[in-house]
Write an enzyme that holds these catalytic residues in place. Structure first.
Site, PDB file in Angstrom:
ATOM      1  N   CYS A   7      24.571  82.039 -13.939  1.00  0.00           N
ATOM      2  CA  CYS A   7      23.624  81.301 -13.089  1.00  0.00           C
ATOM      3  C   CYS A   7      23.731  79.801 -13.371  1.00  0.00           C
ATOM      4  O   CYS A   7      23.652  78.981 -12.446  1.00  0.00           O
ATOM      5  CB  CYS A   7      22.199  81.781 -13.319  1.00  0.00           C
ATOM      6  SG  CYS A   7      21.806  83.333 -12.475  1.00  0.00           S
ATOM      7  N   ASP A  30      38.587  82.992 -15.990  1.00  0.00           N
ATOM      8  CA  ASP A  30      37.954  83.500 -17.201  1.00  0.00           C
ATOM      9  C   ASP A  30      38.346  82.600 -18.375  1.00  0.00           C
ATOM     10  O   ASP A  30      39.502  82.182 -18.511  1.00  0.00           O
ATOM     11  CB  ASP A  30      38.376  84.950 -17.478  1.00  0.00           C
ATOM     12  CG  ASP A  30      37.466  85.625 -18.492  1.00  0.00           C
ATOM     13  OD1 ASP A  30      36.729  86.547 -18.099  1.00  0.00           O
ATOM     14  OD2 ASP A  30      37.475  85.219 -19.677  1.00  0.00           O
ATOM     15  N   HIS A  97      25.238  89.389 -15.655  1.00  0.00           N
ATOM     16  CA  HIS A  97      25.191  88.911 -14.266  1.00  0.00           C
ATOM     17  C   HIS A  97      26.457  89.508 -13.650  1.00  0.00           C
ATOM     18  O   HIS A  97      27.572  89.167 -14.087  1.00  0.00           O
ATOM     19  CB  HIS A  97      25.205  87.378 -14.242  1.00  0.00           C
ATOM     20  CG  HIS A  97      25.225  86.754 -12.873  1.00  0.00           C
ATOM     21  ND1 HIS A  97      24.415  85.693 -12.522  1.00  0.00           N
ATOM     22  CD2 HIS A  97      25.984  87.020 -11.776  1.00  0.00           C
ATOM     23  CE1 HIS A  97      24.669  85.338 -11.270  1.00  0.00           C
ATOM     24  NE2 HIS A  97      25.633  86.134 -10.788  1.00  0.00           N
ATOM     25  N   HIS A  99      29.767  90.662 -12.303  1.00  0.00           N
ATOM     26  CA  HIS A  99      30.992  89.907 -12.018  1.00  0.00           C
ATOM     27  C   HIS A  99      32.151  90.872 -11.937  1.00  0.00           C
ATOM     28  O   HIS A  99      32.155  91.917 -12.597  1.00  0.00           O
ATOM     29  CB  HIS A  99      31.245  88.841 -13.096  1.00  0.00           C
ATOM     30  CG  HIS A  99      31.219  89.387 -14.483  1.00  0.00           C
ATOM     31  ND1 HIS A  99      30.033  89.674 -15.139  1.00  0.00           N
ATOM     32  CD2 HIS A  99      32.210  89.742 -15.327  1.00  0.00           C
ATOM     33  CE1 HIS A  99      30.312  90.171 -16.338  1.00  0.00           C
ATOM     34  NE2 HIS A  99      31.630  90.232 -16.470  1.00  0.00           N
TER      35      HIS A  99
HETATM   36  P1  AMP Z   1      32.203  91.176 -19.472  1.00  0.00           P
HETATM   37  O1  AMP Z   1      32.592  91.521 -20.867  1.00  0.00           O
HETATM   38  O2  AMP Z   1      32.760  92.112 -18.443  1.00  0.00           O
HETATM   39  O3  AMP Z   1      30.713  90.970 -19.332  1.00  0.00           O
HETATM   40  O4  AMP Z   1      32.944  89.810 -19.152  1.00  0.00           O
HETATM   41  C1  AMP Z   1      32.391  88.553 -19.343  1.00  0.00           C
HETATM   42  C2  AMP Z   1      33.530  87.610 -19.208  1.00  0.00           C
HETATM   43  O5  AMP Z   1      33.021  86.314 -19.001  1.00  0.00           O
HETATM   44  C3  AMP Z   1      34.444  87.546 -20.427  1.00  0.00           C
HETATM   45  O6  AMP Z   1      35.775  87.903 -20.045  1.00  0.00           O
HETATM   46  C4  AMP Z   1      34.356  86.081 -20.881  1.00  0.00           C
HETATM   47  O7  AMP Z   1      35.577  85.596 -21.347  1.00  0.00           O
HETATM   48  C5  AMP Z   1      33.888  85.404 -19.612  1.00  0.00           C
HETATM   49  N1  AMP Z   1      33.143  84.170 -19.798  1.00  0.00           N
HETATM   50  C6  AMP Z   1      32.033  84.002 -20.556  1.00  0.00           C
HETATM   51  N2  AMP Z   1      31.580  82.725 -20.454  1.00  0.00           N
HETATM   52  C7  AMP Z   1      32.421  82.095 -19.600  1.00  0.00           C
HETATM   53  C8  AMP Z   1      32.506  80.773 -19.085  1.00  0.00           C
HETATM   54  N3  AMP Z   1      31.616  79.831 -19.426  1.00  0.00           N
HETATM   55  N4  AMP Z   1      33.500  80.481 -18.220  1.00  0.00           N
HETATM   56  C9  AMP Z   1      34.404  81.414 -17.866  1.00  0.00           C
HETATM   57  N5  AMP Z   1      34.380  82.684 -18.318  1.00  0.00           N
HETATM   58  C10 AMP Z   1      33.401  83.016 -19.184  1.00  0.00           C
HETATM   59 ZN    ZN Z   2      22.757  85.110 -13.568  1.00  0.00          ZN
END
Ligand code: AMP
Ligand code: ZN
Length: 113
Positions: A7, A30, A97, A99
């Site tokens: 968010c 990512d 959130h 994704h």
């Molecule tokens: P999940 O484990 O499926 O919830 O994936 C969350 C993903 O978000 C992970 O692959 C992280 O590397 C990625 N992530 C977390 N913070 C950021 C950020 N600020 N910018 C880009 N990717 C992020």
């Molecule tokens: Zn959110």
């Protein structure tokens, strides 16, 4: 949603380059890539995951995936891609959130995990 990193990215509170944006979603790289191309498709509306999804959110997600079919070439995914949506504890979801991970840019393993 307060204290939600995605968010904050969507609102601009955390700066991030958008690879794509429309009324429903953003796509960003990512931060910890697991493939040559590793993108995150993030709906602008906050909802946690596929375990807790309403009819309206299902419709938004469908529109996002349909749009992906129009833009995957622009994202460098001409040879194909894999999508993953970690939902809940056993999937090790770390950001609550919803994704969609989009993986590609190389020949991926024929094993899912
Ligand atoms: P999940 O484990 O499926 O919830 O994936 C969350 C993903 O978000 C992970 O692959 C992280 O590397 C990625 N992530 C977390 N913070 C950021 C950020 N600020 N910018 C880009 N990717 C992020
Ligand atoms: Zn959110």
């Amino acid at each position: 949603m307060k204290d939600c990193v995605f968010c904050k990215i969507i609102s601009g509170e955390i700066s991030s380059k958008f690879e794509y944006e429309d009324e429903n979603m953003i796509i960003i790289k990512d931060i910890n890539p697991q493939a040559t191309i590793h993108l995150l498709l993030i709906p602008k509306k906050h909802f946690s995951n596929l375990m807790d999804i309403t009819e309206e959110q299902t419709e938004i997600l469908a529109q996002c995936l349909k749009k992906l079919s129009h833009i995957y070439l622009d994202l460098g995914l001409d040879r194909g891609f894999r999508i993953v949506c970690n939902s809940g504890l056993d999937a090790c979801q770390s950001v609550y959130h919803l994704h969609i991970h989009i993986l590609g840019g190389e020949l991926l393993s024929d094993k899912m995990a």
